[in-house]
Write a protein that holds these residues in place. Structure first.
Motif, PDB file in Angstrom:
ATOM      1  N   THR A   1     -44.768  32.809  28.717  1.00  0.00           N
ATOM      2  CA  THR A   1     -44.891  32.333  27.195  1.00  0.00           C
ATOM      3  C   THR A   1     -45.265  30.952  27.279  1.00  0.00           C
ATOM      4  N   PRO A   2     -46.442  30.376  26.467  1.00  0.00           N
ATOM      5  CA  PRO A   2     -46.718  29.045  26.524  1.00  0.00           C
ATOM      6  C   PRO A   2     -45.287  28.005  25.858  1.00  0.00           C
ATOM      7  N   SER A   3     -45.216  26.938  26.633  1.00  0.00           N
ATOM      8  CA  SER A   3     -44.278  26.146  26.215  1.00  0.00           C
ATOM      9  C   SER A   3     -44.386  25.770  24.574  1.00  0.00           C
ATOM     10  N   GLY A   4     -43.405  25.759  23.785  1.00  0.00           N
ATOM     11  CA  GLY A   4     -43.377  25.403  22.265  1.00  0.00           C
ATOM     12  C   GLY A   4     -43.872  26.583  21.519  1.00  0.00           C
ATOM     13  N   ALA A   5     -44.078  27.571  22.028  1.00  0.00           N
ATOM     14  CA  ALA A   5     -44.442  28.815  21.233  1.00  0.00           C
ATOM     15  C   ALA A   5     -43.352  29.045  20.107  1.00  0.00           C
ATOM     16  N   VAL A   6     -43.579  29.699  18.896  1.00  0.00           N
ATOM     17  CA  VAL A   6     -42.807  29.985  17.844  1.00  0.00           C
ATOM     18  C   VAL A   6     -42.529  31.456  18.030  1.00  0.00           C
ATOM     19  N   GLY A   7     -41.200  31.752  17.519  1.00  0.00           N
ATOM     20  CA  GLY A   7     -41.059  33.283  17.690  1.00  0.00           C
ATOM     21  C   GLY A   7     -40.977  33.637  16.252  1.00  0.00           C
TER      22      GLY A   7
ATOM     23  N   SER B   1     -49.895  27.275  16.374  1.00  0.00           N
ATOM     24  CA  SER B   1     -48.893  27.464  17.683  1.00  0.00           C
ATOM     25  C   SER B   1     -49.011  28.864  18.238  1.00  0.00           C
ATOM     26  N   ASP B   2     -48.669  28.870  19.200  1.00  0.00           N
ATOM     27  CA  ASP B   2     -48.622  30.434  19.875  1.00  0.00           C
ATOM     28  C   ASP B   2     -47.696  30.967  19.379  1.00  0.00           C
ATOM     29  N   LEU B   3     -47.653  32.297  19.088  1.00  0.00           N
ATOM     30  CA  LEU B   3     -46.885  33.210  18.376  1.00  0.00           C
ATOM     31  C   LEU B   3     -46.116  34.206  19.404  1.00  0.00           C
ATOM     32  N   VAL B   4     -44.713  34.412  19.288  1.00  0.00           N
ATOM     33  CA  VAL B   4     -44.160  35.475  19.847  1.00  0.00           C
ATOM     34  C   VAL B   4     -43.429  36.498  18.941  1.00  0.00           C
ATOM     35  N   LEU B   5     -44.006  37.507  18.748  1.00  0.00           N
ATOM     36  CA  LEU B   5     -43.143  38.503  17.872  1.00  0.00           C
ATOM     37  C   LEU B   5     -41.982  39.121  18.615  1.00  0.00           C
ATOM     38  N   ILE B   6     -40.864  38.877  18.037  1.00  0.00           N
ATOM     39  CA  ILE B   6     -39.811  39.466  18.476  1.00  0.00           C
ATOM     40  C   ILE B   6     -39.417  41.038  17.971  1.00  0.00           C
ATOM     41  N   LEU B   7     -39.213  41.839  18.920  1.00  0.00           N
ATOM     42  CA  LEU B   7     -38.905  43.339  18.610  1.00  0.00           C
ATOM     43  C   LEU B   7     -37.932  43.988  19.355  1.00  0.00           C
ATOM     44  N   SER B   8     -37.147  44.776  18.759  1.00  0.00           N
ATOM     45  CA  SER B   8     -36.062  45.509  19.405  1.00  0.00           C
ATOM     46  C   SER B   8     -36.777  46.653  19.747  1.00  0.00           C
ATOM     47  N   ALA B   9     -36.107  47.255  21.162  1.00  0.00           N
ATOM     48  CA  ALA B   9     -36.976  48.346  21.699  1.00  0.00           C
ATOM     49  C   ALA B   9     -37.320  49.337  20.856  1.00  0.00           C
ATOM     50  N   GLU B  10     -36.369  49.923  20.026  1.00  0.00           N
ATOM     51  CA  GLU B  10     -36.639  50.671  19.015  1.00  0.00           C
ATOM     52  C   GLU B  10     -38.056  50.430  18.090  1.00  0.00           C
TER      53      GLU B  10
END
Length: 222
Positions: free
Chosen positions: A7-13, A106-115
């Motif tokens: 993941t790129p440094s400084g990405a936003v979750g 910014s680069d984004l990271v979508l946070i998901l549960s396994a479900e």
């Protein structure tokens, strides 16, 4: 940690959901992703009209947003994001991610549960979601470990945008919290103290008969 490129440094979750109510499982999900991927911050995005869940019985969006704001008030790396609250119509994740990417740069990271991750192919335009953000998928108590291959053949070419994190598991859902309140049971240490007080002050979830404390709801966010 497995799968995906770094993941790129400084990405936003980005952690979305109904947050009805926000609870410590949500905060743990956000913190584990933030720590593992060195995210600059995590945006909590309450859905105004979640397309995967019936609106009937859903706590008004303003109250759900207020609970999120209380939960993250003392967390400088967490932030309430009103992107879906201030936009009319159903809250489609693809639209939200593209808007945030353009707004933040910014680069984004979508946070998901396994479900939630296992339901992703059924969401509206999942390819747009994967093109707008990388995914961080975390295990959830009561569910088997996720695999990037679960994206299916139609999205297999984007599997390198999925990172599976090996983190603590917690079995807690909004359904559990609402059921406990309706039954007059304690929710202390299941939600932040400020959220517990808000629920009490506004008499939320008390008049919802028929609740049982069963397995978590099968929705993108519970």
């Amino acid at each position: 940690m497995s799968g995906g490129r770094s993941t790129p440094s400084g990405a936003v979750g980005v952690l979305g959901g109904t947050f009805d109510p926000i609870h410590l499982g949500h905060l743990l999900l956000a913190e584990q992703a933030r720590d593992a991927l060195a995210l600059a911050r995590v945006l909590f995005v309450p859905a105004s009209r979640p397309p995967h869940r019936a609106v009937d019985g859903l706590t008004p969006a303003g109250q759900r947003a207020s609970m999120v704001a209380l939960a993250v008030a003392d967390e400088p790396q967490y932030e309430l994001c009103r992107a879906e609250l201030d936009r009319p119509g159903p809250s489609y994740t693809a639209d939200t991610l593209e808007a945030l990417r353009d707004e933040l740069g910014s680069d984004l990271v979508l946070i998901l549960s396994a479900e939630s991750f296992r339901t992703l192919p059924t969401w509206r335009e999942p390819r747009r979601i994967l093109e707008a953000a990388r995914l961080a998928v975390l295990p959830r108590g009561g569910h088997r470990a996720p695999e990037a291959a679960e994206l299916g053949p139609d999205l297999a070419d984007l599997a390198d945008r999925v990172t599976i994190l090996d983190t603590l598991r917690i079995e807690l859902s909004g359904h559990d919290i609402r059921a406990r309140v309706a039954a007059g049971r304690s929710i202390r240490h299941l939600v932040p103290r400020a959220v517990e007080a808000y629920i009490d002050d506004h008499s939320l979830y008390r008049d919802r008969g028929g609740f049982q404390i069963d397995p978590p709801e099968r929705t993108p966010d519970s």
